[in-house]
Design a protein around this motif. Structure first.
Motif, mmCIF file in Angstrom:
data_model
loop_
_atom_site.group_PDB
_atom_site.id
_atom_site.type_symbol
_atom_site.label_atom_id
_atom_site.label_comp_id
_atom_site.label_asym_id
_atom_site.label_seq_id
_atom_site.Cartn_x
_atom_site.Cartn_y
_atom_site.Cartn_z
ATOM 1 N N THR A 10 0.792 -1.082 -0.034
ATOM 2 C CA THR A 10 0.133 0.076 -0.023
ATOM 3 C C THR A 10 1.105 1.259 -0.162
ATOM 4 O OG1 THR A 10 -0.230 0.388 2.354
ATOM 5 C CG2 THR A 10 -1.676 -1.266 1.298
ATOM 6 N N LEU A 11 0.277 2.413 -0.228
ATOM 7 C CA LEU A 11 0.961 3.532 -0.199
ATOM 8 C C LEU A 11 1.509 3.932 1.075
ATOM 9 C CD1 LEU A 11 -1.088 5.919 -2.871
ATOM 10 C CD2 LEU A 11 0.823 4.341 -3.420
ATOM 11 N N ALA A 12 0.813 3.775 2.166
ATOM 12 C CA ALA A 12 1.172 3.898 3.376
ATOM 13 C C ALA A 12 2.429 3.257 3.591
ATOM 14 C CB ALA A 12 0.123 3.733 4.561
ATOM 15 N N GLN A 13 2.483 1.944 3.342
ATOM 16 C CA GLN A 13 3.824 1.134 3.698
ATOM 17 C C GLN A 13 4.873 1.713 2.631
ATOM 18 O OE1 GLN A 13 1.856 -2.536 2.561
ATOM 19 N NE2 GLN A 13 1.298 -2.968 4.684
ATOM 20 N N GLY A 103 -4.021 6.211 1.661
ATOM 21 C CA GLY A 103 -2.885 5.778 2.174
ATOM 22 C C GLY A 103 -2.928 4.214 1.961
ATOM 23 N N ASP A 104 -4.286 3.470 1.959
ATOM 24 C CA ASP A 104 -4.404 2.281 1.809
ATOM 25 C C ASP A 104 -4.398 1.758 0.271
ATOM 26 O OD1 ASP A 104 -6.996 3.131 1.229
ATOM 27 O OD2 ASP A 104 -7.987 1.901 2.885
ATOM 28 N N GLU A 106 -3.512 0.411 -3.020
ATOM 29 C CA GLU A 106 -2.252 -0.567 -3.312
ATOM 30 C C GLU A 106 -1.422 0.099 -4.286
ATOM 31 O OE1 GLU A 106 -4.391 -4.066 -5.011
ATOM 32 O OE2 GLU A 106 -5.003 -4.705 -3.150
ATOM 33 N N VAL A 107 -0.138 -0.032 -4.062
ATOM 34 C CA VAL A 107 0.917 0.215 -4.867
ATOM 35 C C VAL A 107 0.724 -0.161 -6.372
ATOM 36 C CG1 VAL A 107 3.516 0.136 -5.190
ATOM 37 C CG2 VAL A 107 2.514 0.531 -2.913
ATOM 38 N N ARG A 108 0.394 -1.480 -6.529
ATOM 39 C CA ARG A 108 0.307 -2.025 -7.933
ATOM 40 C C ARG A 108 -0.618 -1.407 -8.612
ATOM 41 N NH1 ARG A 108 3.933 -4.186 -10.436
ATOM 42 N NH2 ARG A 108 3.105 -2.669 -11.562
ATOM 43 N N TRP A 109 -1.661 -0.723 -7.917
ATOM 44 C CA TRP A 109 -2.780 0.151 -8.674
ATOM 45 C C TRP A 109 -2.192 1.254 -9.285
ATOM 46 C CZ3 TRP A 109 -5.370 4.620 -9.194
ATOM 47 C CH2 TRP A 109 -6.645 4.426 -9.804
ATOM 48 N N VAL A 110 -1.354 2.080 -8.315
ATOM 49 C CA VAL A 110 -0.775 3.405 -8.604
ATOM 50 C C VAL A 110 0.451 2.969 -9.789
ATOM 51 C CG1 VAL A 110 0.518 5.228 -8.076
ATOM 52 C CG2 VAL A 110 -0.963 4.113 -6.225
ATOM 53 N N LEU A 111 1.121 1.890 -9.775
ATOM 54 C CA LEU A 111 2.259 1.973 -10.944
ATOM 55 C C LEU A 111 1.536 1.540 -12.095
ATOM 56 C CD1 LEU A 111 4.721 -0.427 -8.819
ATOM 57 C CD2 LEU A 111 4.757 2.001 -9.189
ATOM 58 N N ASP A 112 0.216 0.791 -11.977
ATOM 59 C CA ASP A 112 -0.402 0.482 -13.239
ATOM 60 C C ASP A 112 -1.084 1.713 -13.835
ATOM 61 O OD1 ASP A 112 0.052 -2.272 -13.317
ATOM 62 O OD2 ASP A 112 -1.642 -2.830 -12.437
ATOM 63 N N ARG A 137 -8.418 11.738 0.343
ATOM 64 C CA ARG A 137 -9.528 10.706 0.499
ATOM 65 C C ARG A 137 -9.780 10.099 -0.474
ATOM 66 N NH1 ARG A 137 -15.251 13.855 1.167
ATOM 67 N NH2 ARG A 137 -15.061 13.840 -1.018
ATOM 68 N N ASP A 138 -9.727 10.780 -1.894
ATOM 69 C CA ASP A 138 -10.101 9.927 -2.990
ATOM 70 C C ASP A 138 -8.890 9.936 -3.822
ATOM 71 O OD1 ASP A 138 -12.922 9.539 -2.500
ATOM 72 O OD2 ASP A 138 -13.002 11.529 -2.822
ATOM 73 N N VAL A 139 -8.978 8.960 -4.962
ATOM 74 C CA VAL A 139 -7.906 9.237 -6.097
ATOM 75 C C VAL A 139 -8.281 10.207 -6.949
ATOM 76 C CG1 VAL A 139 -6.943 8.206 -7.916
ATOM 77 C CG2 VAL A 139 -7.357 6.734 -6.097
ATOM 78 N N THR A 140 -7.216 11.490 -7.027
ATOM 79 C CA THR A 140 -7.296 12.452 -7.910
ATOM 80 C C THR A 140 -6.039 12.694 -8.494
ATOM 81 O OG1 THR A 140 -8.885 13.565 -6.167
ATOM 82 C CG2 THR A 140 -8.019 14.948 -7.820
#
Length: 327
Positions: A10-13, A103-104, A106-112, A137-140
């Motif tokens: 996750t981004l927080a991690q 923060g929760d 998923e890193v994989r989602w952001v990299l995609d 709060r949301d993806v922006t």
């Protein structure tokens, strides 16, 4: 971070700076880029006037994660911004991206998502120059696009003149048809759903129109009639759309038959296709563009846009702040 689960998931991690390092790793750059990501700002060699445009994409407003994959969201963020630079008659050069997410996430989602950004940058022939990340709060995504006019004057909205021809390039109504399908819980026709997820911008055609002598131009983002209204008001003219010249593509006919929505309405008022509409002096419309109307003199109390010579009775397009408005 890895798909196998051996690193942060996750981004927080992962943390902000490790995420940035991942997002900008091995970014390609053209000769226009004098300084890329890694400093307080990027440096471009624009060789003259600069066109700058910014758009914001908000989860739940511009995209839904149950409808679109992360790569689709990334590609859309690039496409909708570069289309505005194209509409000025400019050659897009680069983008910077502001990104926020919980923060929760998923890193994989952001990299995609980042992979989608890069893929559409390649399609649009622009450079991803960097940006910023923060928790939200949301993806922006807030994307700023820059381009050069290569020594030409910008093609503005206020240049249409009586006697000009109205022409378009790109698809109209497809994204609205895709939204209609998705809103009813379906995923077909796949062609319109795909266009709703990722606009098919006619890259390069803005500069083509400028070189051909376009007198005005606009990116069709909120609906053909609504966006032509901006041109008509700025230019002090009336623009008439001739429905007999407008293509009603087969997928739109299929959606119309299934939903009992007039497909012509999708073409005239549907947004998010990011086609280009421009006015040209007679005989100057470039190849690949389709003439769908004409510009006339406007009466003091007359409408700015007409359809087959008559005022349009419905809502001409999308307005974010109109009561009940929704994508």
């Amino acid at each position: 971070m890895s798909p196998g689960g051996t690193g942060p998931t996750t981004l927080a991690q992962l943390g902000e700076f490790a995420l940035i390092a991942e997002l900008v790793r091995d970014l390609p750059a053209s000769d226009d880029v004098l300084l890329g990501p890694g400093d307080d700002g990027a440096v471009l060699d624009v060789g003259g006037s600069v066109v700058v445009s910014t758009d914001v994409l908000v989860e739940g407003v511009h995209f839904r994660r149950d409808w679109s994959g992360p790569a689709d969201v990334g590609r859309k963020a690039v496409a909708v911004n570069v289309a505005d630079v194209e509409a000025m008659g400019a050659r897009p050069q680069g983008i910077v991206v502001g990104f926020s997410a919980p923060g929760d996430t998923e890193v994989r989602w952001v990299l995609d998502l980042a992979a989608g950004l890069r893929a559409e940058c390649d399609a649009a022939r622009v450079n991803l120059l960097g940006g910023d990340t923060t928790r939200g709060r949301d993806v922006t995504l807030s994307v700023t696009a820059l381009g050069t006019l290569d020594g030409r004057a910008p093609v503005r909205r206020d240049g249409a003149r009586p006697g000009d021809e109205l022409a378009v390039v790109g698809r109209l109504g497809w994204a609205a048809a895709g939204l209609l399908v998705l809103s009813r819980g379906f995923r077909s026709p796949r062609a319109v759903v795909d266009v709703q997820r990722v606009p098919q911008v006619p890259y390069g055609q803005g500069a083509v129109a400028a070189r051909a002598g376009a007198t005005s131009m606009v990116d069709v983002s909120d609906g053909l009639l609504a966006d032509l209204g901006h041109v008509a008001r700025a230019s002090g003219v009336v623009i008439d759309v001739r429905t007999g010249a407008v293509a009603i593509d087969e997928p739109l006919q299929t959606v119309g038959a299934a939903t009992r929505v007039d497909p012509l309405l999708l073409v005239l008022t549907g947004g998010e296709d990011h086609a280009l509409a421009a006015t040209f002096p007679p005989g100057r419309v470039p190849p690949g563009w389709t003439v769908i109307g004409a510009v006339g003199a406007r009466q003091d109390d007359g409408p700015g846009v007409t359809v087959d010579g008559a005022p349009f009775a419905g809502v001409p397009g999308f307005d974010h702040f109109r009561p009940g408005a929704r994508r």
